[in-house]
Design an enzyme around this catalytic site. Structure first.
Site, mmCIF file in Angstrom:
data_model
loop_
_atom_site.group_PDB
_atom_site.id
_atom_site.type_symbol
_atom_site.label_atom_id
_atom_site.label_comp_id
_atom_site.label_asym_id
_atom_site.label_seq_id
_atom_site.Cartn_x
_atom_site.Cartn_y
_atom_site.Cartn_z
ATOM 1 N N ARG A 169 3.973 -10.855 4.266
ATOM 2 C CA ARG A 169 3.409 -11.983 3.676
ATOM 3 C C ARG A 169 4.154 -12.961 2.656
ATOM 4 N NH1 ARG A 169 0.207 -7.323 5.278
ATOM 5 N NH2 ARG A 169 -1.340 -8.185 6.543
ATOM 6 N N ASP A 198 4.062 -8.836 10.632
ATOM 7 C CA ASP A 198 2.743 -8.945 10.282
ATOM 8 C C ASP A 198 2.387 -10.538 10.786
ATOM 9 O OD1 ASP A 198 0.084 -8.340 9.372
ATOM 10 O OD2 ASP A 198 1.123 -6.651 8.369
ATOM 11 N N HIS A 259 -1.529 -6.846 14.158
ATOM 12 C CA HIS A 259 -0.611 -7.513 13.104
ATOM 13 C C HIS A 259 0.524 -8.006 13.844
ATOM 14 C CE1 HIS A 259 -3.051 -6.046 9.578
ATOM 15 N NE2 HIS A 259 -3.155 -5.129 10.341
ATOM 16 N N ASP A 315 -2.310 0.008 12.729
ATOM 17 C CA ASP A 315 -3.704 -0.058 11.705
ATOM 18 C C ASP A 315 -4.444 -1.300 12.478
ATOM 19 O OD1 ASP A 315 -1.396 -1.538 11.100
ATOM 20 O OD2 ASP A 315 -2.309 -1.925 9.076
ATOM 21 N N GLU A 316 -5.738 -1.111 11.997
ATOM 22 C CA GLU A 316 -6.669 -2.080 11.985
ATOM 23 C C GLU A 316 -6.508 -3.054 13.471
ATOM 24 O OE1 GLU A 316 -6.793 -3.259 7.384
ATOM 25 O OE2 GLU A 316 -5.106 -4.125 8.519
ATOM 26 N N TYR A 412 -2.241 1.721 -3.733
ATOM 27 C CA TYR A 412 -1.784 0.605 -3.283
ATOM 28 C C TYR A 412 -1.683 -0.355 -4.675
ATOM 29 C CZ TYR A 412 -2.890 0.781 1.535
ATOM 30 O OH TYR A 412 -2.664 0.957 3.089
ATOM 31 N N PHE A 413 -0.158 -0.811 -4.773
ATOM 32 C CA PHE A 413 -0.001 -1.416 -5.861
ATOM 33 C C PHE A 413 -0.469 -3.003 -5.872
ATOM 34 C CE2 PHE A 413 3.553 1.513 -7.719
ATOM 35 C CZ PHE A 413 2.766 2.273 -7.951
ATOM 36 N N ASP A 414 -1.112 -3.533 -4.755
ATOM 37 C CA ASP A 414 -1.635 -4.815 -4.705
ATOM 38 C C ASP A 414 -2.920 -4.726 -5.324
ATOM 39 O OD1 ASP A 414 -2.181 -3.398 -2.704
ATOM 40 O OD2 ASP A 414 -2.873 -5.099 -1.383
ATOM 41 N N TRP A 463 1.581 -4.402 -0.628
ATOM 42 C CA TRP A 463 1.082 -5.426 0.121
ATOM 43 C C TRP A 463 1.113 -6.692 -0.649
ATOM 44 C CZ3 TRP A 463 0.934 -3.782 4.900
ATOM 45 C CH2 TRP A 463 0.792 -2.417 5.153
ATOM 46 N N THR A 464 1.642 -7.825 0.063
ATOM 47 C CA THR A 464 1.865 -8.891 -0.792
ATOM 48 C C THR A 464 1.243 -10.130 -0.630
ATOM 49 O OG1 THR A 464 3.703 -9.527 0.749
ATOM 50 C CG2 THR A 464 4.530 -8.111 -1.229
ATOM 51 N N GLU A 465 -0.030 -10.090 -0.387
ATOM 52 C CA GLU A 465 -0.906 -11.435 0.090
ATOM 53 C C GLU A 465 -0.813 -11.927 -1.379
ATOM 54 O OE1 GLU A 465 -1.605 -8.286 1.407
ATOM 55 O OE2 GLU A 465 -2.844 -8.684 2.986
HETATM 56 C C1 ACM Z 1 -3.217 -0.736 5.812
HETATM 57 O O1 ACM Z 1 -3.425 -0.941 4.796
HETATM 58 N N1 ACM Z 1 -3.635 -1.854 6.952
HETATM 59 C C2 ACM Z 1 -2.367 0.214 6.353
#
Ligand code: ACM
Length: 544
Positions: A169, A198, A259, A315-316, A412-414, A463-465
């Site tokens: 990201r 991703d 992703h 994932d997802e 989750y640190f975001d 996660w760095t969005e």
């Molecule tokens: C994730 O947060 N999609 C693993």
């Protein structure tokens, strides 16, 4: 009755940070050691204090300490041979007699010297980081430091103490990455999970498929035209070696089958399509060539990362596999292999990629969506992230998988860490304050495990969005990294958040010295929240 003057003086002393060298019984080391007893002794450390080793295997650890002392204290300590040293010294001792778990050490600081004893090198390293923390929080007067006397006995509660950084990201680069590794080491974290691929970008050079980096490396979460940025294989080797010196294993994540947007931009022939919100999101599981292509990518990846572990995401997938239902090649695969639906296709795909990895003698790491994919228990590690699905963790443990716990809440640190913060994720009204990270314990899930070694440990994921700048990265990581470390390393018994906050003060002083843009959890709230660069403030609410 205490005189008012004395009271004021005491209050003033209490307000002063332990980082400033004032006598406090708070242990300056984070994560808190299993046992830390303060004594009345003290040790005078100066540039002519030698470092003495009883085993050549300790040399790289001594060198690490020397380098850190030069960098942070301008102290130039030398190494000396064991026999010749009579004067007070820093002694590293490997001792087979110390029957203790991996990573355990004893640290003794007294007027005659400093001794770090361990059974193997990792323990000696952790002893060195504890010493470094004591040193960095002691007053340095022209190259002379008075270290308080301490007797510490320590060992980790969990073997997996991880941090995940998403560089797809946003890309941070070698210097920042090394600094993160330094801080991880300082806090005894030992697994760097590196999310390199991703939707926005692919950040890893693959020689056989150069467009992955050269085309897939362009763009980031907020700007698809951002210049190409990726890690060359030479840089990856440098990162892996840098981390290894600090007893940190680097694990790459090559996310699949979803992703995969950036990879599909580079090699569209292997794209399996997507959905309106996530175009070109997956690889194509219906094409035989996809498996060869991805296996070739993994072969290079596996050589670059000697951890013998690769995270394949998983994932997802449902976010963007809409096209699978109509793609003729995927439909043919379903008929041929008797796969009832897209979920079965996903499982088929992951099993084949898992086989490729196993043939390289590497372990497969996956997100918790793969719990039902029937992957081999002895070669697969499940990462539980969906905090709202405790039944998935239960099932993974029940099936006998090794697991790493990284639930969104609180790891989750975001996610924001303060109710007033606007930019960053929340789960409905919930977020991840320092206190919740601190309070997290893997022990609470032990009753669901079949054996006590199944829960490997815990990990925070960044996660760095929303992380466009180093300032914001620092703000989300510091000081929560300290709470993470304590949750992963220190025994649950004896944890005390108020005391932790006192111990934290000396560490905030270090962030100040190192010019980190940290979040100040004390009422002064020294630094404001860095928000989106560019237009407006975006609030992420991730309740799905
Ligand atoms: C994730 O947060 N999609 C693993």
């Amino acid at each position: 009755m205490m005189k008012l003057k004395t009271k004021v003086l005491l209050a003033a002393l209490l307000l002063l940070s332990p980082g400033m060298g004032f006598a406090q019984d708070y242990c300056p080391v984070i994560p808190m050691p299993v046992s830390a007893i303060k004594t009345d002794s003290q040790f005078i450390l100066q540039s002519n204090t030698p470092i003495v080793l009883n085993d050549a295997a300790l040399r790289p650890i001594a060198q690490y300490l020397q380098e850190e002392l030069l960098k942070t204290q301008q102290l130039t300590l030398g190494l000396q041979a064991q026999e010749s040293v009579k004067q007070p010294a820093i002694r590293f001792v490997l001792s087979a007699k110390k029957k203790s778990p991996e990573g355990a050490y004893a640290l003794d600081i007294n007027k005659d010297g400093i001794t770090i004893t361990a059974r193997e090198a990792s323990g000696a390293f952790y002893g060195a980081t504890s010493l470094l923390q004591v040193i960095r929080q002691s007053k340095n007067t022209k190259g002379t430091l008075n270290l308080k006397g301490w007797k510490m006995e320590d060992q980790p509660a969990y073997g997996w103490r991880g941090f995940m950084l998403d560089e797809s990201r946003h890309f941070f680069g070698m210097e920042k990455l090394k600094s993160i590794i330094d801080w991880m080491a300082f806090y005894k974290l030992n697994k760097l999970h590196w999310h390199l691929t991703d939707e926005p970008a692919w950040r890893l050079e693959i020689k056989r498929y150069p467009k992955l980096a050269l085309v897939g490396g362009a763009g980031n979460y907020v700007n698809e035209f951002a210049p190409v940025q990726y890690y060359s294989q030479e840089q990856v080797k440098e990162v892996v070696a840098y981390a290894a010196k600090r007893f940190i294993t680097v694990i790459p994540e090559i996310d699949m089958p979803g992703h995969a947007t950036a990879a599909n931009k580079a090699y569209p022939e292997f794209s399996g399509g997507g959905a309106p919100g996530h175009p070109e999101f997956t690889f194509n599981p219906g094409k035989e060539g996809t498996y060869t292509y991805l296996t070739n990518i993994l072969k290079e990846t596996n050589v670059l990362f000697p951890s013998a572990m690769v995270h394949l995401g998983g994932d997802e997938v449902s976010y963007g596999n809409q096209k699978w239902a109509t793609d003729p090649e995927i439909r043919a695969l379903m008929t041929d292999k008797n796969l009832a639906g897209t979920k079965e296709v996903e499982t088929y795909f992951m099993k084949r990629m898992a086989d490729s990895l196993y043939r390289m003698n590497a372990k497969l790491l996956v997100w918790d969506e793969m719990t039902d994919a029937d992957l081999p228990k002895d070669k697969t590690i499940i990462f539980w992230w969906r905090h709202d699905k405790p039944e998935v963790l239960k099932s993974a443990l029940n099936k006998g998988y090794e697991t790493v716990l990284c639930p969104r809440l609180p790891l989750y640190f975001d996610f924001v860490q303060d109710s007033t913060h606007n930019y960053g994720r929340k789960w409905s009204k919930l977020y991840n304050p320092l206190e919740n990270v601190y309070a997290f314990s893997a022990d609470q899930y032990q009753s669901e495990a079949r054996n006590k070694n199944q829960i490997l440990g815990i990990q925070a994921n960044l996660w760095t969005e929303t992380v466009q700048t180093e300032q914001r990265l620092d703000y989300l990581v510091f000081p929560r990294i300290t709470a993470l470390a304590e949750a992963a390393w220190s025994p649950k018994e004896g944890k005390d958040f108020q005391k932790f906050m006192q111990r934290l003060k000396g560490h905030l002083a270090l962030y100040e010295q190192d010019a980190l843009y940290y979040y100040d959890p004390f009422p002064s709230r020294k630094y404001p929240e860095p928000v989106k660069v560019g237009k407006g403030i975006k609030r992420f609410n991730t309740e799905l």
